[in-house]
Design a protein around this motif. Sequence first.
Motif, PDB file in Angstrom:
ATOM      1  N   ILE A 153       0.833  -1.208   0.000  1.00  0.00           N
ATOM      2  CA  ILE A 153       0.000   0.000   0.000  1.00  0.00           C
ATOM      3  C   ILE A 153       0.867   1.258   0.000  1.00  0.00           C
ATOM      4  N   ILE A 154       1.911   1.243   0.849  1.00  0.00           N
ATOM      5  CA  ILE A 154       2.818   2.400   0.885  1.00  0.00           C
ATOM      6  C   ILE A 154       3.517   2.564  -0.461  1.00  0.00           C
ATOM      7  N   GLY A 155       3.928   1.448  -1.058  1.00  0.00           N
ATOM      8  CA  GLY A 155       4.591   1.499  -2.356  1.00  0.00           C
ATOM      9  C   GLY A 155       3.696   2.083  -3.435  1.00  0.00           C
ATOM     10  N   ILE A 156       2.434   1.675  -3.455  1.00  0.00           N
ATOM     11  CA  ILE A 156       1.479   2.211  -4.434  1.00  0.00           C
ATOM     12  C   ILE A 156       1.283   3.710  -4.225  1.00  0.00           C
ATOM     13  N   ALA A 157       1.217   4.119  -2.943  1.00  0.00           N
ATOM     14  CA  ALA A 157       1.060   5.541  -2.637  1.00  0.00           C
ATOM     15  C   ALA A 157       2.263   6.342  -3.143  1.00  0.00           C
ATOM     16  N   LEU A 158       3.468   5.798  -2.965  1.00  0.00           N
ATOM     17  CA  LEU A 158       4.669   6.486  -3.437  1.00  0.00           C
ATOM     18  C   LEU A 158       4.689   6.588  -4.962  1.00  0.00           C
ATOM     19  N   ILE A 159       4.228   5.535  -5.629  1.00  0.00           N
ATOM     20  CA  ILE A 159       4.154   5.579  -7.094  1.00  0.00           C
ATOM     21  C   ILE A 159       3.183   6.670  -7.536  1.00  0.00           C
ATOM     22  N   CYS A 203      10.527   8.815  -6.137  1.00  0.00           N
ATOM     23  CA  CYS A 203       9.375   8.272  -5.389  1.00  0.00           C
ATOM     24  C   CYS A 203       8.803   7.040  -6.078  1.00  0.00           C
ATOM     25  N   ALA A 204       8.669   7.132  -7.402  1.00  0.00           N
ATOM     26  CA  ALA A 204       8.087   6.021  -8.150  1.00  0.00           C
ATOM     27  C   ALA A 204       8.968   4.774  -8.088  1.00  0.00           C
ATOM     28  N   VAL A 205      10.281   4.969  -8.195  1.00  0.00           N
ATOM     29  CA  VAL A 205      11.205   3.827  -8.143  1.00  0.00           C
ATOM     30  C   VAL A 205      11.159   3.159  -6.769  1.00  0.00           C
ATOM     31  N   ILE A 206      11.216   3.970  -5.703  1.00  0.00           N
ATOM     32  CA  ILE A 206      11.144   3.417  -4.345  1.00  0.00           C
ATOM     33  C   ILE A 206       9.816   2.694  -4.131  1.00  0.00           C
ATOM     34  N   GLY A 207       8.739   3.307  -4.623  1.00  0.00           N
ATOM     35  CA  GLY A 207       7.426   2.679  -4.493  1.00  0.00           C
ATOM     36  C   GLY A 207       7.351   1.353  -5.216  1.00  0.00           C
ATOM     37  N   LEU A 208       7.919   1.302  -6.423  1.00  0.00           N
ATOM     38  CA  LEU A 208       7.909   0.055  -7.189  1.00  0.00           C
ATOM     39  C   LEU A 208       8.692  -1.050  -6.475  1.00  0.00           C
ATOM     40  N   ILE A 209       9.832  -0.668  -5.910  1.00  0.00           N
ATOM     41  CA  ILE A 209      10.636  -1.643  -5.163  1.00  0.00           C
ATOM     42  C   ILE A 209       9.844  -2.169  -3.969  1.00  0.00           C
ATOM     43  N   MET A 210       9.143  -1.292  -3.255  1.00  0.00           N
ATOM     44  CA  MET A 210       8.367  -1.707  -2.104  1.00  0.00           C
ATOM     45  C   MET A 210       7.204  -2.617  -2.506  1.00  0.00           C
ATOM     46  N   VAL A 211       6.563  -2.308  -3.627  1.00  0.00           N
ATOM     47  CA  VAL A 211       5.466  -3.171  -4.095  1.00  0.00           C
ATOM     48  C   VAL A 211       5.982  -4.567  -4.422  1.00  0.00           C
ATOM     49  N   ILE A 212       7.102  -4.624  -5.149  1.00  0.00           N
ATOM     50  CA  ILE A 212       7.673  -5.928  -5.527  1.00  0.00           C
ATOM     51  C   ILE A 212       8.090  -6.712  -4.282  1.00  0.00           C
ATOM     52  N   ALA A 213       8.741  -5.986  -3.342  1.00  0.00           N
ATOM     53  CA  ALA A 213       9.173  -6.652  -2.092  1.00  0.00           C
ATOM     54  C   ALA A 213       7.987  -7.167  -1.300  1.00  0.00           C
ATOM     55  N   GLY A 214       6.900  -6.386  -1.269  1.00  0.00           N
ATOM     56  CA  GLY A 214       5.706  -6.790  -0.544  1.00  0.00           C
ATOM     57  C   GLY A 214       5.043  -8.009  -1.150  1.00  0.00           C
ATOM     58  N   ILE A 215       5.022  -8.058  -2.478  1.00  0.00           N
ATOM     59  CA  ILE A 215       4.384  -9.198  -3.166  1.00  0.00           C
ATOM     60  C   ILE A 215       5.239 -10.446  -3.013  1.00  0.00           C
ATOM     61  N   VAL A 216       6.551 -10.292  -3.254  1.00  0.00           N
ATOM     62  CA  VAL A 216       7.453 -11.437  -3.185  1.00  0.00           C
ATOM     63  C   VAL A 216       7.535 -11.963  -1.751  1.00  0.00           C
ATOM     64  N   GLY A 217       7.630 -11.000  -0.793  1.00  0.00           N
ATOM     65  CA  GLY A 217       7.769 -11.404   0.604  1.00  0.00           C
ATOM     66  C   GLY A 217       6.496 -12.026   1.140  1.00  0.00           C
TER      67      GLY A 217
END
Length: 270
Positions: A5-11, A256-270
Amino acid sequence: MVTVIIGIALIAVGAYFVLIGRKKAAGDLLEIQFQQTKTIPEVREALQDMADIDPNYRELVEVKGTAACDNPPRTPYSQKQVAFYVAETYKVSEETREERDSQGNVRTRTVKHEDKLSEEESGETLFVADSNGDRIAIETNGVADKLDLQKTMDRFQNANQYNSNTYMNPHRRYRDFNVSFGAGYRLLGYKQVEKTIPLLARLYVLGEAYLENGQIFIGPPRDKSKPFIVTTKSEEELVKSKENAVKLNLFGGIGCAVIGLIMVIAGIVG
């Protein structure tokens, strides 16, 4: 899930900076660079020539001069005579909160608040004037937040020192703000802020000029995508700040978008 959710918000924030913030700053920069500076007599002549054809004619113009006022007001706190001012009063407090972490541990955290109590602006007409005494009135009523004002006072007084009559004077034009506090807060005091345009300060004005009862005014363009700028900065300083704003929105948005994308991927994978 929280990470996603945080990652999507950052994107989303990054997209806003790149697509909207950068576009607005770039549009303002283009208008500043495109517009040729006109003298006040040139603005008057152009408006008068068009008055018979279209009484509602308006034209985007760039004008330079100095700040003037027929009856220069005094700021309410510092009592300085200026061309225009906005004065604000804030209540400053601390609120103590108890927070429990995921392990059940309780810790106390103190949060500082600054809540706006009132806002006052001068009611005298602000003018941009040239060396020959020709001048144009600048719209300020309802658009003071769009003016690039100088912060000329920022003073804090603790609760015991503060005289409430300073900001409760019924003869001033205040916009009052409702402020509420929860339990556990401590009043620290009050902050007084003045933002001004000094008398005779150099002014750069970019806005829509029009005639009303024989008087020339400059105000915000009807086309909201066009800029309305009233500043004591020079055109060169203004161009530099807009160029920096374009870069900041672009690179900040991408970051912001790059950090958000990384967080989304990490959240899904984790």
